[in-house]
Design a protein around this motif. Structure first.
Motif, PDB file in Angstrom:
ATOM      1  N   MET A   1       0.851  -1.200   0.000  1.00 55.06           N
ATOM      2  CA  MET A   1       0.000   0.000   0.000  1.00 55.06           C
ATOM      3  C   MET A   1       0.883   1.246   0.000  1.00 55.06           C
ATOM      4  O   MET A   1       2.058   1.190   0.349  1.00 55.06           O
ATOM      5  CB  MET A   1      -0.910   0.007   1.233  1.00 55.06           C
ATOM      6  CG  MET A   1      -0.158   0.187   2.542  1.00 55.06           C
ATOM      7  SD  MET A   1      -1.272   0.489   3.932  1.00 55.06           S
ATOM      8  CE  MET A   1      -0.082   0.872   5.231  1.00 55.06           C
TER       9      MET A   1
ATOM     10  N   ARG B   1      -9.762   1.007   6.478  1.00 52.08           N
ATOM     11  CA  ARG B   1      -9.458   1.586   5.173  1.00 52.08           C
ATOM     12  C   ARG B   1      -9.595   3.088   5.387  1.00 52.08           C
ATOM     13  O   ARG B   1     -10.693   3.584   5.688  1.00 52.08           O
ATOM     14  CB  ARG B   1     -10.471   1.068   4.151  1.00 52.08           C
ATOM     15  CG  ARG B   1     -10.151   1.438   2.740  1.00 52.08           C
ATOM     16  CD  ARG B   1     -11.051   0.647   1.772  1.00 52.08           C
ATOM     17  NE  ARG B   1     -10.471   0.664   0.442  1.00 52.08           N
ATOM     18  CZ  ARG B   1     -11.084   1.152  -0.628  1.00 52.08           C
ATOM     19  NH1 ARG B   1     -12.313   1.595  -0.552  1.00 52.08           N
ATOM     20  NH2 ARG B   1     -10.462   1.157  -1.805  1.00 52.08           N
TER      21      ARG B   1
ATOM     22  N   ALA C   1     -10.207   6.837   5.138  1.00 44.69           N
ATOM     23  CA  ALA C   1     -10.964   7.732   4.258  1.00 44.69           C
ATOM     24  C   ALA C   1     -10.364   9.128   4.262  1.00 44.69           C
ATOM     25  O   ALA C   1     -10.274   9.781   3.223  1.00 44.69           O
ATOM     26  CB  ALA C   1     -12.427   7.796   4.709  1.00 44.69           C
TER      27      ALA C   1
ATOM     28  N   GLU D   1      -3.020   3.933   2.995  1.00 44.21           N
ATOM     29  CA  GLU D   1      -4.312   3.395   2.556  1.00 44.21           C
ATOM     30  C   GLU D   1      -5.018   2.644   3.683  1.00 44.21           C
ATOM     31  O   GLU D   1      -6.243   2.625   3.742  1.00 44.21           O
ATOM     32  CB  GLU D   1      -4.100   2.492   1.343  1.00 44.21           C
ATOM     33  CG  GLU D   1      -3.656   3.281   0.112  1.00 44.21           C
ATOM     34  CD  GLU D   1      -3.380   2.379  -1.071  1.00 44.21           C
ATOM     35  OE1 GLU D   1      -4.332   1.749  -1.556  1.00 44.21           O
ATOM     36  OE2 GLU D   1      -2.202   2.292  -1.481  1.00 44.21           O
ATOM     37  N   TYR D   2      -4.231   2.029   4.568  1.00 40.64           N
ATOM     38  CA  TYR D   2      -4.805   1.265   5.687  1.00 40.64           C
ATOM     39  C   TYR D   2      -4.014   1.538   6.967  1.00 40.64           C
ATOM     40  O   TYR D   2      -2.832   1.865   6.917  1.00 40.64           O
ATOM     41  CB  TYR D   2      -4.753  -0.246   5.398  1.00 40.64           C
ATOM     42  CG  TYR D   2      -5.661  -0.659   4.265  1.00 40.64           C
ATOM     43  CD1 TYR D   2      -6.956  -1.100   4.516  1.00 40.64           C
ATOM     44  CD2 TYR D   2      -5.222  -0.594   2.936  1.00 40.64           C
ATOM     45  CE1 TYR D   2      -7.792  -1.469   3.472  1.00 40.64           C
ATOM     46  CE2 TYR D   2      -6.054  -0.951   1.885  1.00 40.64           C
ATOM     47  CZ  TYR D   2      -7.345  -1.388   2.163  1.00 40.64           C
ATOM     48  OH  TYR D   2      -8.174  -1.737   1.138  1.00 40.64           O
TER      49      TYR D   2
ATOM     50  N   HIS E   1      -8.277   7.371  -0.446  1.00 39.19           N
ATOM     51  CA  HIS E   1      -9.106   6.645  -1.413  1.00 39.19           C
ATOM     52  C   HIS E   1     -10.045   7.587  -2.167  1.00 39.19           C
ATOM     53  O   HIS E   1     -11.092   7.145  -2.663  1.00 39.19           O
ATOM     54  CB  HIS E   1      -9.887   5.527  -0.713  1.00 39.19           C
ATOM     55  CG  HIS E   1      -9.006   4.449  -0.139  1.00 39.19           C
ATOM     56  ND1 HIS E   1      -8.505   3.413  -0.897  1.00 39.19           N
ATOM     57  CD2 HIS E   1      -8.477   4.297   1.096  1.00 39.19           C
ATOM     58  CE1 HIS E   1      -7.730   2.644  -0.142  1.00 39.19           C
ATOM     59  NE2 HIS E   1      -7.697   3.163   1.072  1.00 39.19           N
TER      60      HIS E   1
ATOM     61  N   PHE F   1     -15.051   8.277  -1.374  1.00 41.51           N
ATOM     62  CA  PHE F   1     -14.918   7.415  -0.200  1.00 41.51           C
ATOM     63  C   PHE F   1     -14.867   8.237   1.091  1.00 41.51           C
ATOM     64  O   PHE F   1     -15.309   7.781   2.151  1.00 41.51           O
ATOM     65  CB  PHE F   1     -13.659   6.532  -0.337  1.00 41.51           C
ATOM     66  CG  PHE F   1     -13.585   5.442   0.693  1.00 41.51           C
ATOM     67  CD1 PHE F   1     -14.488   4.380   0.673  1.00 41.51           C
ATOM     68  CD2 PHE F   1     -12.616   5.465   1.694  1.00 41.51           C
ATOM     69  CE1 PHE F   1     -14.425   3.366   1.636  1.00 41.51           C
ATOM     70  CE2 PHE F   1     -12.544   4.451   2.650  1.00 41.51           C
ATOM     71  CZ  PHE F   1     -13.456   3.401   2.617  1.00 41.51           C
TER      72      PHE F   1
END
Ligand SMILES: [Zn+2]
Ligand SMILES: [Zn+2]
Length: 352
Positions: A5, A35, A37, A124-125, A345, A349
């Motif tokens: 990621m 995840r 945002a 991303e995470y 994202h 999102f």
């Protein structure tokens, strides 16, 4: 095989920090994978990027974030994939000291913060833990929920650590994101007068402060802020001064502005020693209070305030793609925006 990621990895100041591909974290037992945002760029992130943070190991930056649960580890209850959540900032605390057991885990000596001692959310995470996650009510976009953290810093300083009464004169020094949130929280307490103090270069942020309800905006490099504050009202000075700046000159100003029996609450950090007398604090029998971080109950209340639009944070938010993280940092450094918010994202999102 673990997936990769994108993440903003701190390895040192300025160009030593960059967007890298790293392994996507897996939620261990008791962990929740989010995840991401939206993740706010904090003044502290900018400071670390400008000046470094000692011999800290490489770490993913970012501690002001909201997202959607992607997976949960073994033993997690109360959260499941698809839940919209916002996370507190203490990635880990000891859970056993007198502060943790008393509910004041923000001052646990073993506290490890996201983006400093633990990988943060400019990625991303990110992995968090159920004890510090809060559900985001429907109708509150995740991009705005990411501002819960600075809201909690302000709420803790004004509501938990200070006790302004309706009809007070409240002064906020420093129109950064925390100062502007402090203004919004102070306004909920019906002050008779709400004053914001900044510098000419803070122009954009001072205008936002005016829009957020400041009755008086003082430009301290053009005007005598102390005289303006003391002359307002009954001539004794402010009941409460919130110092949201990290230099000692503003503490000296706060001491001159506060009325006898009043309070100064300091949120702004700065390593420089103070080079002046504290006699005014004693002569005025004033209270000097420090304020740091926040705890669970504060988060629940601030999420509710954002969701009910009692506090409007949309004007503070300037969105940036994760790939454009450096532009966000530069915009914060140049004081062009109040709060850069990275959207790993994309806008849809992040619900903005
Ligand atoms: Zn922060
Ligand atoms: Zn502890």
């Amino acid at each position: 095989m673990t997936e990769a990621m994108r993440a903003v990895v701190y390895r040192g100041p300025r160009t030593a920090t960059s967007l890298e591909m790293i392994a996507r974290p897996e939620p261990g037992p008791g962990e929740v994978l989010l995840r991401v945002a939206a993740v706010g760029v904090c003044g502290t992130d900018v400071h670390v990027w400008q000046h470094g943070m000692g011999d800290a190991p490489p770490v993913v930056l970012g501690h002001e974030f909201a997202g959607v649960v992607a997976a949960v580890g073994a033993g997690v209850s109360g959260f499941r994939p698809g839940d919209r959540v916002v996370s507190e900032t203490a990635a880990a605390v000891c859970g056993r000291c007198v502060y943790c057991l008393g509910g004041h885990y923000n001052v646990c000596p073993q506290r490890r913060g996201f983006g400093f001692q633990a990988n943060g959310a400019m990625a991303e995470y990110v992995c968090s833990r159920p004890a510090i996650l809060h559900h985001v009510p429907p109708g509150l976009p995740l991009a705005l929920a990411a501002l819960t953290e600075p809201g909690c810093v302000a709420y803790n300083a004004i509501v938990e650590k200070s006790h302004p009464r309706p009809g007070d004169h409240v002064v906020v020094i420093g129109p950064g994101p925390i100062g502007l949130m402090a203004l919004a929280v102070a306004r909920l307490g019906s002050p008779a007068r709400l004053t914001l103090v900044g510098l000419r270069r803070d122009g954009v942020r001072l205008e936002l402060g005016r829009a957020m309800g400041a009755d008086d905006v003082i430009i301290a490099d053009e005007d005598d802020a102390v005289a303006r504050v003391v002359q307002a009202g009954d001539g004794f000075g402010a009941h409460l001064v919130i110092d949201a700046v990290g230099v000692s000159a503003t503490l000296q100003q706060s001491l001159a502005m506060v009325r006898p029996n009043g309070q100064i609450t300091k949120i702004g950090w700065g390593p420089a020693p103070v080079g002046f007398s504290l006699d005014a604090l004693i002569r005025k029998a004033a209270t000097l209070q420090g304020s740091f971080s926040h705890t669970y109950g504060t988060w629940e209340r601030v999420v509710a305030l954002l969701a009910s639009s009692r506090i409007h944070v949309r004007p503070l938010v300037s969105p940036f793609a994760l790939d454009a993280w450096a532009a966000g940092f530069h915009a914060m450094e140049a004081l062009e925006v109040a709060k850069a918010v990275l959207l790993p994202h994309g806008p849809a999102f992040a619900e903005i």
